[in-house]
Motif scaffolding. Sequence first.
Motif, PDB file in Angstrom:
ATOM      1  N   VAL A   3       0.080  -5.453  -9.128  1.00  0.00           N
ATOM      2  CA  VAL A   3      -0.841  -4.648  -8.321  1.00  0.00           C
ATOM      3  C   VAL A   3      -0.014  -3.799  -7.363  1.00  0.00           C
ATOM      4  CG1 VAL A   3      -2.727  -4.680  -6.650  1.00  0.00           C
ATOM      5  CG2 VAL A   3      -2.660  -6.376  -8.507  1.00  0.00           C
ATOM      6  N   ILE A   4      -0.242  -2.495  -7.393  1.00  0.00           N
ATOM      7  CA  ILE A   4       0.585  -1.541  -6.635  1.00  0.00           C
ATOM      8  C   ILE A   4      -0.303  -0.600  -5.835  1.00  0.00           C
ATOM      9  CG2 ILE A   4       2.325   0.287  -6.796  1.00  0.00           C
ATOM     10  CD1 ILE A   4       3.068  -0.800  -9.540  1.00  0.00           C
ATOM     11  N   GLY A   5       0.020  -0.391  -4.566  1.00  0.00           N
ATOM     12  CA  GLY A   5      -0.650   0.635  -3.769  1.00  0.00           C
ATOM     13  C   GLY A   5      -0.084   2.010  -4.114  1.00  0.00           C
ATOM     14  N   PHE A   6      -0.975   2.986  -4.271  1.00  0.00           N
ATOM     15  CA  PHE A   6      -0.582   4.327  -4.734  1.00  0.00           C
ATOM     16  C   PHE A   6      -1.415   5.380  -4.013  1.00  0.00           C
ATOM     17  CE2 PHE A   6      -2.208   7.486  -7.904  1.00  0.00           C
ATOM     18  CZ  PHE A   6      -1.137   8.364  -7.834  1.00  0.00           C
ATOM     19  N   GLU A  49       0.841  -1.195   0.000  1.00  0.00           N
ATOM     20  CA  GLU A  49       0.000   0.000   0.000  1.00  0.00           C
ATOM     21  C   GLU A  49       0.878   1.247   0.000  1.00  0.00           C
ATOM     22  OE1 GLU A  49      -3.524   2.061   2.765  1.00  0.00           O
ATOM     23  OE2 GLU A  49      -2.336   0.385   3.535  1.00  0.00           O
ATOM     24  N   ALA A  50       0.437   2.275  -0.746  1.00  0.00           N
ATOM     25  CA  ALA A  50       1.155   3.559  -0.788  1.00  0.00           C
ATOM     26  C   ALA A  50       2.641   3.372  -1.062  1.00  0.00           C
ATOM     27  CB  ALA A  50       0.951   4.336   0.506  1.00  0.00           C
ATOM     28  N   ALA A  51       2.975   2.425  -1.973  1.00  0.00           N
ATOM     29  CA  ALA A  51       4.371   2.239  -2.352  1.00  0.00           C
ATOM     30  C   ALA A  51       4.921   3.504  -2.996  1.00  0.00           C
ATOM     31  CB  ALA A  51       4.502   1.057  -3.321  1.00  0.00           C
ATOM     32  N   PHE A  52       4.010   4.276  -3.612  1.00  0.00           N
ATOM     33  CA  PHE A  52       4.371   5.553  -4.228  1.00  0.00           C
ATOM     34  C   PHE A  52       3.282   6.575  -3.926  1.00  0.00           C
ATOM     35  CE2 PHE A  52       5.958   2.092  -6.870  1.00  0.00           C
ATOM     36  CZ  PHE A  52       7.321   2.400  -6.920  1.00  0.00           C
ATOM     37  N   SER A  53       3.627   7.835  -4.075  1.00  0.00           N
ATOM     38  CA  SER A  53       2.637   8.906  -3.928  1.00  0.00           C
ATOM     39  C   SER A  53       2.886   9.950  -5.003  1.00  0.00           C
ATOM     40  CB  SER A  53       2.731   9.545  -2.536  1.00  0.00           C
ATOM     41  OG  SER A  53       4.023  10.091  -2.323  1.00  0.00           O
ATOM     42  N   ALA A  54       1.864  10.739  -5.303  1.00  0.00           N
ATOM     43  CA  ALA A  54       2.000  11.770  -6.336  1.00  0.00           C
ATOM     44  C   ALA A  54       0.863  12.763  -6.208  1.00  0.00           C
ATOM     45  CB  ALA A  54       2.001  11.152  -7.734  1.00  0.00           C
ATOM     46  N   GLU A  55       1.072  13.927  -6.789  1.00  0.00           N
ATOM     47  CA  GLU A  55       0.007  14.915  -6.871  1.00  0.00           C
ATOM     48  C   GLU A  55      -0.712  14.824  -8.208  1.00  0.00           C
ATOM     49  OE1 GLU A  55       1.177  18.826  -5.665  1.00  0.00           O
ATOM     50  OE2 GLU A  55       2.452  18.070  -4.052  1.00  0.00           O
ATOM     51  N   GLU A  56      -0.366  13.817  -9.003  1.00  0.00           N
ATOM     52  CA  GLU A  56      -1.063  13.534 -10.254  1.00  0.00           C
ATOM     53  C   GLU A  56      -1.968  12.331 -10.053  1.00  0.00           C
ATOM     54  OE1 GLU A  56       1.631  13.484 -13.792  1.00  0.00           O
ATOM     55  OE2 GLU A  56       3.162  13.562 -12.219  1.00  0.00           O
ATOM     56  N   GLU A  57      -3.153  12.397 -10.616  1.00  0.00           N
ATOM     57  CA  GLU A  57      -4.105  11.304 -10.446  1.00  0.00           C
ATOM     58  C   GLU A  57      -3.690  10.067 -11.233  1.00  0.00           C
ATOM     59  OE1 GLU A  57      -8.966  10.751 -10.276  1.00  0.00           O
ATOM     60  OE2 GLU A  57      -8.067  12.572 -11.111  1.00  0.00           O
ATOM     61  N   TRP A  58      -3.047  10.268 -12.395  1.00  0.00           N
ATOM     62  CA  TRP A  58      -2.538   9.166 -13.213  1.00  0.00           C
ATOM     63  C   TRP A  58      -1.075   9.458 -13.539  1.00  0.00           C
ATOM     64  CZ3 TRP A  58      -5.409   4.863 -13.896  1.00  0.00           C
ATOM     65  CH2 TRP A  58      -6.791   4.951 -13.684  1.00  0.00           C
ATOM     66  N   PRO A 106      -3.909   0.347 -16.622  1.00  0.00           N
ATOM     67  CA  PRO A 106      -4.308  -0.307 -15.371  1.00  0.00           C
ATOM     68  C   PRO A 106      -5.741   0.008 -14.964  1.00  0.00           C
ATOM     69  CG  PRO A 106      -3.012   1.641 -14.888  1.00  0.00           C
ATOM     70  CD  PRO A 106      -3.000   1.487 -16.388  1.00  0.00           C
ATOM     71  N   ALA A 107      -6.329  -0.908 -14.212  1.00  0.00           N
ATOM     72  CA  ALA A 107      -7.589  -0.634 -13.515  1.00  0.00           C
ATOM     73  C   ALA A 107      -7.243  -0.013 -12.168  1.00  0.00           C
ATOM     74  CB  ALA A 107      -8.384  -1.913 -13.327  1.00  0.00           C
ATOM     75  N   ARG A 108      -8.156   0.775 -11.627  1.00  0.00           N
ATOM     76  CA  ARG A 108      -7.868   1.489 -10.374  1.00  0.00           C
ATOM     77  C   ARG A 108      -8.935   1.189  -9.328  1.00  0.00           C
ATOM     78  NH1 ARG A 108      -7.349   7.954 -10.478  1.00  0.00           N
ATOM     79  NH2 ARG A 108      -9.627   7.765 -10.612  1.00  0.00           N
ATOM     80  N   TYR A 109      -8.470   0.795  -8.147  1.00  0.00           N
ATOM     81  CA  TYR A 109      -9.355   0.477  -7.020  1.00  0.00           C
ATOM     82  C   TYR A 109      -9.155   1.514  -5.922  1.00  0.00           C
ATOM     83  CZ  TYR A 109     -10.931  -1.867  -2.738  1.00  0.00           C
ATOM     84  OH  TYR A 109     -11.532  -2.164  -1.547  1.00  0.00           O
ATOM     85  N   TYR A 126      -6.203  10.064  -1.536  1.00  0.00           N
ATOM     86  CA  TYR A 126      -6.931   8.913  -2.050  1.00  0.00           C
ATOM     87  C   TYR A 126      -6.022   7.696  -2.014  1.00  0.00           C
ATOM     88  CZ  TYR A 126     -10.485  12.142  -3.773  1.00  0.00           C
ATOM     89  OH  TYR A 126     -11.475  13.089  -3.856  1.00  0.00           O
ATOM     90  N   ALA A 127      -6.432   6.659  -1.297  1.00  0.00           N
ATOM     91  CA  ALA A 127      -5.667   5.424  -1.228  1.00  0.00           C
ATOM     92  C   ALA A 127      -6.126   4.504  -2.350  1.00  0.00           C
ATOM     93  CB  ALA A 127      -5.856   4.745   0.124  1.00  0.00           C
ATOM     94  N   TYR A 128      -5.315   4.424  -3.406  1.00  0.00           N
ATOM     95  CA  TYR A 128      -5.642   3.633  -4.580  1.00  0.00           C
ATOM     96  C   TYR A 128      -4.763   2.387  -4.658  1.00  0.00           C
ATOM     97  CZ  TYR A 128      -8.291   7.491  -6.788  1.00  0.00           C
ATOM     98  OH  TYR A 128      -9.207   8.465  -7.086  1.00  0.00           O
ATOM     99  N   ALA A 129      -5.228   1.435  -5.423  1.00  0.00           N
ATOM    100  CA  ALA A 129      -4.391   0.344  -5.906  1.00  0.00           C
ATOM    101  C   ALA A 129      -4.548   0.306  -7.418  1.00  0.00           C
ATOM    102  CB  ALA A 129      -4.804  -0.996  -5.302  1.00  0.00           C
ATOM    103  N   LEU A 130      -3.424   0.234  -8.118  1.00  0.00           N
ATOM    104  CA  LEU A 130      -3.432   0.148  -9.571  1.00  0.00           C
ATOM    105  C   LEU A 130      -3.141  -1.290  -9.973  1.00  0.00           C
ATOM    106  CD1 LEU A 130      -1.403   3.377 -10.418  1.00  0.00           C
ATOM    107  CD2 LEU A 130      -3.882   3.075 -10.458  1.00  0.00           C
ATOM    108  N   ALA A 131      -4.002  -1.876 -10.803  1.00  0.00           N
ATOM    109  CA  ALA A 131      -3.860  -3.261 -11.256  1.00  0.00           C
ATOM    110  C   ALA A 131      -3.465  -3.251 -12.729  1.00  0.00           C
ATOM    111  CB  ALA A 131      -5.162  -4.030 -11.051  1.00  0.00           C
TER     112      ALA A 131
END
Length: 497
Positions: free
Chosen positions: A292-295, A263-272, A319-322, A306-311
């Motif tokens: 699958v990566i936490g972002f 989870e949250a392996a990376f962070s950014a101010e960009e949504e994609w 990727p799909a986004r959860y 926003y706590a996302y996971a990108l698949a």
Amino acid sequence: MDSKRNARWRIPAALLSSAVLFYFGTGLAPVAALTWLAPFPVLLLATRAGGWTTAGTAFGAFLLGTANMWAYQAHSGDEPLWPFGTVIDVGMSLVFTFTVWLFWALVRRRRTLLASLAAPAAWTSLVYLITVLNPMGMMGSLANDQGDAPLVLQTASWAGMWGVEFLVLLPACAVAAMCAPGAARLRTGVVAGIIVALSLGGGALRLSGSVDGPPVRMAAITQNAGYHWGPELGTEEGRALVHDYIREIEAMPDGVQLVVLPEAAFSAEEEWPAALIEPMRSAAKARGTAIVIGFEYYDRPGKHNYAYALAFPADGAPPARYLKHHDLVSPPGHDLVFVPGAKVPTGVVICGDTTFASPSRDYAAAGSRVLAIPAELAVPPGSNDEGGWQHTRNALLRGVESGQSIALSDANGSLMLSDGYGRVLGEARTGGPAPFTAVTADVPAGPSATFHTRFGDWFAWLSLAITAAGLAFTRLRAVKRPASADGIVGTKTTTGS
């Protein structure tokens, strides 16, 4: 005189015995068998002592047992000792106190069988209500403590974690009830014995007759950086970490179909963020593996995280986004997201989602047979060997409930790969001198939807009904029997057994 002295020793003996058993039978590294024994000394005292004595002893024993968590809570970000850890420890001690009090109240009315059933039902009911009302759900329950006992955990496939909670308490309650004066021993023993035999026998049958699904070679990888909220992708550190992870993925054994990062392996101010998405798409396609990566997305204008996971699918498609469903910081998500193109249906959840029955149960109902779980334990660097077992076994319990295999990557705890029957097939603790920790295993796809998937929390509602019946019978009038030889007063009811 000696009898009275012996009677006085029963209270501290019961308190300390149960406290020690709870200390070693629950918490971060429990001995599963001791969990079953821990309530017995206090319950046995309840068959001979008064109500206030019983309640006070039960509260003290359980609270002392929670000492196995105090050092962890002292530096936990998710469960700090003050105020949350203290509230949890005291609150669960009160739950156990109510459980023992109800047992005492029914035993003194010679409702032996009802006492043996209503007490574990009371515990189960209150744990269920806490889970429903608590925005963080439940982790670290008695069911969680059975995480290395697949035989016991199979009960969760038809009754959920609530059935495991009840099952763990039932033998101690039944045996203690049969030790009470005037107990209906045969009836109580037969009913309790049948319930335990059917539960464990059914579990053994399920394990021995399990038909493994198609094998999925899975891997979990995490950076050994201690507790961190991933570096921003706009920085040199963040971009370098992307390529470091890709090198780890490239070094995996052949045939890996699914890789999970924390989870949250990376962070950014960009949504994609292109700095993450394009390299990972290429890595997924080059290896033919889903990633699958936490972002963590920082929406500065909207003042939200926003706590996302990108698949990322294995063919290199977008990727799909959860969006995490249960989060006190991020706005909650509601959609189920599957890894696109996966040969075996694979759902995505994040960390704290596993402290609730759903969305795991919803995924199973939708056909998922594997859950990919990016996770993160909030404890300081150097403490990553403490909560990992409890965290992974909580996810494992969800897998048994819903018939799904688990691939979990925790940045500050443990990595775990398990099948849908609660058998751990790959595990590693994070930390250590290496830059990364990884684990790989061939894991059969889970059987998918279970009885619990279809019928939900029915056992919790049954426990609520049994608890209500027990409380109703406590309204029956009880009269004192003459004091026994050891000086402790007994009771009987006017209505008989």
